[in-house]
Motif scaffolding. Structure first.
Motif, PDB file in Angstrom:
ATOM      1  N   ALA A 122      38.861 -81.936  45.407  1.00  0.00           N
ATOM      2  CA  ALA A 122      39.058 -80.695  44.656  1.00  0.00           C
ATOM      3  C   ALA A 122      40.014 -80.912  43.483  1.00  0.00           C
ATOM      4  O   ALA A 122      39.795 -80.405  42.370  1.00  0.00           O
ATOM      5  N   LEU A 123      41.062 -81.681  43.719  1.00  0.00           N
ATOM      6  CA  LEU A 123      42.047 -81.915  42.659  1.00  0.00           C
ATOM      7  C   LEU A 123      41.447 -82.715  41.511  1.00  0.00           C
ATOM      8  O   LEU A 123      41.800 -82.513  40.343  1.00  0.00           O
ATOM      9  N   VAL A 124      40.531 -83.611  41.865  1.00  0.00           N
ATOM     10  CA  VAL A 124      39.823 -84.339  40.811  1.00  0.00           C
ATOM     11  C   VAL A 124      38.935 -83.375  40.022  1.00  0.00           C
ATOM     12  O   VAL A 124      38.933 -83.357  38.785  1.00  0.00           O
ATOM     13  N   GLU A 125      38.250 -82.529  40.769  1.00  0.00           N
ATOM     14  CA  GLU A 125      37.335 -81.592  40.103  1.00  0.00           C
ATOM     15  C   GLU A 125      38.057 -80.651  39.139  1.00  0.00           C
ATOM     16  O   GLU A 125      37.518 -80.303  38.087  1.00  0.00           O
ATOM     17  N   ILE A 126      39.255 -80.231  39.491  1.00  0.00           N
ATOM     18  CA  ILE A 126      39.954 -79.306  38.586  1.00  0.00           C
ATOM     19  C   ILE A 126      40.808 -80.055  37.571  1.00  0.00           C
ATOM     20  O   ILE A 126      41.547 -79.445  36.778  1.00  0.00           O
ATOM     21  N   GLY A 127      40.711 -81.388  37.574  1.00  0.00           N
ATOM     22  CA  GLY A 127      41.389 -82.162  36.543  1.00  0.00           C
ATOM     23  C   GLY A 127      42.868 -82.372  36.786  1.00  0.00           C
ATOM     24  O   GLY A 127      43.603 -82.790  35.891  1.00  0.00           O
ATOM     25  N   PHE A 128      43.337 -82.050  38.003  1.00  0.00           N
ATOM     26  CA  PHE A 128      44.761 -82.259  38.282  1.00  0.00           C
ATOM     27  C   PHE A 128      45.035 -83.720  38.626  1.00  0.00           C
ATOM     28  O   PHE A 128      46.108 -84.247  38.346  1.00  0.00           O
ATOM     29  N   LEU A 129      44.051 -84.348  39.231  1.00  0.00           N
ATOM     30  CA  LEU A 129      44.201 -85.746  39.650  1.00  0.00           C
ATOM     31  C   LEU A 129      43.224 -86.608  38.868  1.00  0.00           C
ATOM     32  O   LEU A 129      42.025 -86.340  38.852  1.00  0.00           O
ATOM     33  N   ASP A 130      43.779 -87.623  38.232  1.00  0.00           N
ATOM     34  CA  ASP A 130      42.937 -88.572  37.507  1.00  0.00           C
ATOM     35  C   ASP A 130      42.673 -89.755  38.431  1.00  0.00           C
ATOM     36  O   ASP A 130      43.586 -90.531  38.716  1.00  0.00           O
ATOM     37  N   PRO A 131      41.432 -89.898  38.921  1.00  0.00           N
ATOM     38  CA  PRO A 131      41.163 -90.966  39.894  1.00  0.00           C
ATOM     39  C   PRO A 131      41.439 -92.356  39.314  1.00  0.00           C
ATOM     40  O   PRO A 131      41.690 -93.291  40.072  1.00  0.00           O
ATOM     41  N   ALA A 132      41.452 -92.473  37.999  1.00  0.00           N
ATOM     42  CA  ALA A 132      41.739 -93.774  37.392  1.00  0.00           C
ATOM     43  C   ALA A 132      43.242 -94.077  37.396  1.00  0.00           C
ATOM     44  O   ALA A 132      43.643 -95.236  37.322  1.00  0.00           O
ATOM     45  N   ALA A 133      44.060 -93.025  37.470  1.00  0.00           N
ATOM     46  CA  ALA A 133      45.518 -93.220  37.494  1.00  0.00           C
ATOM     47  C   ALA A 133      46.132 -92.231  38.477  1.00  0.00           C
ATOM     48  O   ALA A 133      46.806 -91.272  38.089  1.00  0.00           O
ATOM     49  N   PRO A 134      45.860 -92.450  39.746  1.00  0.00           N
ATOM     50  CA  PRO A 134      46.235 -91.428  40.750  1.00  0.00           C
ATOM     51  C   PRO A 134      47.738 -91.343  40.983  1.00  0.00           C
ATOM     52  O   PRO A 134      48.226 -90.417  41.616  1.00  0.00           O
ATOM     53  N   LYS A 135      48.495 -92.307  40.461  1.00  0.00           N
ATOM     54  CA  LYS A 135      49.935 -92.334  40.742  1.00  0.00           C
ATOM     55  C   LYS A 135      50.191 -92.211  42.254  1.00  0.00           C
ATOM     56  O   LYS A 135      49.456 -92.778  43.043  1.00  0.00           O
ATOM     57  N   LYS A 136      51.198 -91.471  42.620  1.00  0.00           N
ATOM     58  CA  LYS A 136      51.514 -91.385  44.059  1.00  0.00           C
ATOM     59  C   LYS A 136      51.198 -90.004  44.614  1.00  0.00           C
ATOM     60  O   LYS A 136      51.790 -89.577  45.610  1.00  0.00           O
ATOM     61  N   LEU A 137      50.281 -89.287  43.952  1.00  0.00           N
ATOM     62  CA  LEU A 137      50.060 -87.909  44.375  1.00  0.00           C
ATOM     63  C   LEU A 137      49.594 -87.809  45.829  1.00  0.00           C
ATOM     64  O   LEU A 137      50.139 -87.014  46.613  1.00  0.00           O
ATOM     65  N   LEU A 138      48.595 -88.606  46.193  1.00  0.00           N
ATOM     66  CA  LEU A 138      48.063 -88.480  47.558  1.00  0.00           C
ATOM     67  C   LEU A 138      49.081 -88.855  48.636  1.00  0.00           C
ATOM     68  O   LEU A 138      49.236 -88.109  49.616  1.00  0.00           O
TER      69      LEU A 138
END
Lengths: 266, 266
Positions: B214-230
């Motif tokens: 969902a976070l990818v879909e709403i543009g909050f999470l960039d799967p190419a640069a996920p950082k430490k969000l998850l």
């Protein structure tokens, strides 16, 4: 009834000797919701202060001037400084500003509410953690609303008699303040009487032997039929754990008994 | 001030569900010496009763009719039965009839007095023994006399702030009654909210994965640069120890987020 409102202490302060050990009041907050009775606010302030807490916040008390009322001040006794720095706010949310863990003291079951613990079960764990803690107390008549309980991280419930759990508000504050202070490491109890030197076994046996002689001299003990008198006295003395000085006194009495008995024989 | 004298309980009785477990009032005696303030006698009766104690003896109170005074009865709240069976006597000796171990609550040092203990240090040992126990409380103003303290087997001292140890009399009764009840085994705290079923690790991972999408879909999470969000969300959820039902709710929200995002894209 100002006469009865501020009973002086049955347990006076331990005095200046201990005050060298400075104690910073803890940052723990006590929040009283919609309190009706000024006397309870004053008694709560005093209850907090004896346990070293100083941060009191009232949410919409029944009387806006409660902190200045005569009954409040009288019941606070020496805790006027707690009242002076107490704050009155409009909502529990405001009261919990700066707090990271709020404990409700509501006792009635709430669906979806936080888990309920006995204070002595929860508080030591809480004290070991990093939290800035508030304890929240409902109004005298209605306790806490569901919404107020939901804002809290845990409920604590002082274990009371199953058929009569009606704790007065300020008594609840006192018990929670005590348990929390204990969980935080507690204040010391000064042994008011210096530890006496206990008598050693040789001194005790010497005194018993001295008494055996005296009891024979006054005719209380028949050495031919001693029965169990000496072992009984021995047990009694053992249980009493006499000090060296007390053994000295007991031997002095035995000596006086012997003197009196000898005088009687002359 | 009958209005403020008997605040209703902020902690109502746990209700009839528990009363099946009959609790016999303990035989422990509470002795109040020369008490001045009727309100304190009533509050002491209430404090005893919530901890399941019923034997109250007053030694020469200031008012001979204290047990019947309006203020006493008001402060006793639901503990009128304790007042009804309370006795007034002329001396501490009379008050201690039938008692084998008397605890003084005097706080000032007495030469030759009994040793002083913190309640939580002495009371568990005392509870394990065979004694019939009395707790003796001095007057509001003067505490206990030396002679009264000497009659006792131990002093207990509630650890209070070194610079402000002024416990109200009824608060002292409350704390001692609580510690003694705890030493005797305590009353249970009913977990008011049934234990919820905690979500298992698979369910938690499923929800996190759902949220990742969902976070990818709403543009909050960039799967190419996920950082430490998850990992951060994982830690947050772990600390929250969610129930199965809460995981269900979190997945429902994730689903709704996805629906809204997809609608926006059309």
């Amino acid at each position: 009834m100002p006469d009865s409102a501020a009973p002086a202490s049955p347990t006076p302060s331990p005095g200046q000797g201990e005050s060298a050990r400075a104690v910073t009041p803890d940052t723990t907050r006590f929040v009283l919701l919609h309190t009706s009775h000024p006397g309870n606010v004053g008694a709560a302030a005093r209850a907090m202060k004896v346990m070293g807490f100083a941060d009191l916040v009232l949410v919409r008390p029944r009387f806006a001037d409660v902190l200045a009322r005569e009954e409040t001040v009288a019941m606070a006794s020496g805790a006027a400084d707690i009242l002076a720095r107490a704050r009155i706010v409009d909502s529990l949310a405001e009261a919990l500003e700066g707090v990271s863990f709020a404990c409700a003291t509501a006792m009635t079951p709430r669906d979806f509410g936080p888990p309920t613990h006995a204070p002595r079960e929860l508080l030591p764990r809480l004290a070991a953690g990093p939290h800035r803690v508030a304890f929240v107390f409902g109004s005298e008549r209605y306790g806490m609303s569901n919404e107020e309980v939901y804002r809290c991280h845990a409920c604590i419930s002082v274990p009371t008699h199953p058929e009569y759990g009606s704790l007065n508000l300020s008594q609840a504050v006192q018990l929670v303040a005590y348990d929390w202070r204990q969980a935080l490491g507690g204040f010391g109890v000064q042994p008011r009487v210096p530890d006496a030197t206990l008598a050693d076994g040789v001194a005790v046996q010497g005194a018993l032997e001295h008494w055996r002689e005296a009891l024979v001299e006054i005719g209380f003990l028949d050495p031919a039929a001693p029965k169990k008198l000496l072992p009984r006295l021995q047990q009694l003395v053992n249980r009493a754990q006499p000090t060296a000085e007390e053994i000295h006194i007991l031997r002095g009495i035995a000596r006086a008994v012997q003197r009196a008995a000898r005088k009687g024989r002359h």
